[in-house]
Design a protein around this motif. Sequence first.
Motif, short mmCIF file in Angstrom:
data_model
loop_
_atom_site.label_atom_id
_atom_site.label_comp_id
_atom_site.label_asym_id
_atom_site.label_seq_id
_atom_site.Cartn_x
_atom_site.Cartn_y
_atom_site.Cartn_z
N UNK A 1 0.84 -1.20 0.00
CA UNK A 1 0.00 0.00 0.00
C UNK A 1 0.87 1.25 0.00
N UNK A 2 1.89 1.27 0.85
CA UNK A 2 2.78 2.43 0.93
C UNK A 2 3.54 2.65 -0.38
N UNK B 1 12.21 4.40 -9.28
CA UNK B 1 12.94 3.78 -8.17
C UNK B 1 14.44 3.99 -8.35
N UNK B 2 15.17 3.84 -7.26
CA UNK B 2 16.61 4.05 -7.30
C UNK B 2 17.24 3.29 -6.13
N UNK C 1 7.10 12.22 -0.25
CA UNK C 1 6.20 11.50 -1.15
C UNK C 1 6.77 10.16 -1.58
N UNK C 2 8.09 9.98 -1.35
CA UNK C 2 8.71 8.70 -1.68
C UNK C 2 8.49 7.69 -0.54
N UNK C 3 8.90 6.45 -0.77
CA UNK C 3 8.94 5.42 0.26
C UNK C 3 10.34 4.83 0.24
N UNK D 1 5.51 8.31 -4.80
CA UNK D 1 5.92 8.88 -6.09
C UNK D 1 7.32 8.43 -6.47
N UNK D 2 8.00 7.74 -5.58
CA UNK D 2 9.33 7.21 -5.84
C UNK D 2 9.68 6.19 -4.78
N UNK D 3 10.54 5.24 -5.13
CA UNK D 3 10.92 4.18 -4.20
C UNK D 3 12.43 4.09 -4.12
#
Length: 298
Positions: A141-142, A175-176, A195-197, A147-149
Amino acid sequence: MPSGETNRSRLLRVDRFGEQLRKRRDRLSPSLLAVAEYIDGHRHAILGKSALEIGFETDTSDATVIRAIQALGFQGLVDLKETLEAHLGVTDSPVEKMAATAKSISGNSDAAIDFVIENQKNTLEMLANADNRAAMATAVRLLSEATGIGVLGIGASGIIASYSARLFQRAGFRSYALNATGIALAEQLLNMENGHALIMLLHGRPHREALTAITEANRLDIPIIMMLGLEDSVLRRDAAACLFLPRAKNEGVALHAPSLVAMETLALALSAARPEQTLETLERMVELRTSIRPHKKV
C-alpha cells in the motif's frame, strides 16, 4: 572465540541507555525527563545532533541536555553517543559465522546442500506467517501510493537493492538504489523526496549509512519499510512496516536469498496492485528496445 570477545559481545547487547532511564526516571525533573525521553525515541538521530540541537527539539537549553545526560550516568554527549552506537551497531563477526558453519558441514557437500535448502524453506515459512503477510500488505500500500521508491542495501545487500530498483522501475514505479558506502551515499540520498517510500535491507548491524538514511527519511516524512534479521531490533520503532526475515535459521553464515525472495514478492504484488501502470511501462520498454536493436536485413 576468545572468552573476552564473547563477554564484550554480550555487554554490547545490553541496552545501557534504556536500563539507566528505567532506573533513574523517577529521579528526573520534568525538563530532564523530556530530554531523556526524546533521546530514547530518536536514538538514530541523536548520533548526528549537538546538545544545542537536542535542546531546540525539546524546548530546553543545551545545558539542560548535558545535565539530563549526566543525570542518567553518562559523562557527556560523546559518551552517550558511543553507548547508543555500540548498542545499535552490535553484530557478530561474519568470519566467526562462516567458521562456525564450515565446521558443522566440513567435508560433507550433502550437509552443505541440506543447510541451504533447510534455511530457504525456513525463509518461505517466515514470509508466509501472519505478521509478515500483514507487513507485506502494508508495504505494498505504501509503495503503490509513493511517487518514488528508494531501496537501501550495503555490501551484498547493495546488489539486491540495485536489482530490486530495476524490478520496481520495470513495474512502472520510479525507483533508485541507495547502495554506496561512506560519504558517497550522501549524493544518492539527494534522490529522496517527500512523497517517496524507502525500503531498507538491514539484516545485520545498523551501520552509519543506514542511520543517516533513517534520519533523512524522518526529516522528509518518508515511510520506511524494513527487512530485519533480528525480531527485537530497536530499528523497528522507525518502520511503518517491518518484515522479519532471518538470513539463516541458526547462527551460521548469512544467506541472502531471503531478501531476494521478499523483494521479488513485493515487486510482483506491487504490479498486481497497479496492473495498468505496469503494462504501460512494459509496452514502452519493448518499443524502446525495438528502436535500439539493429534492424534485420531482409
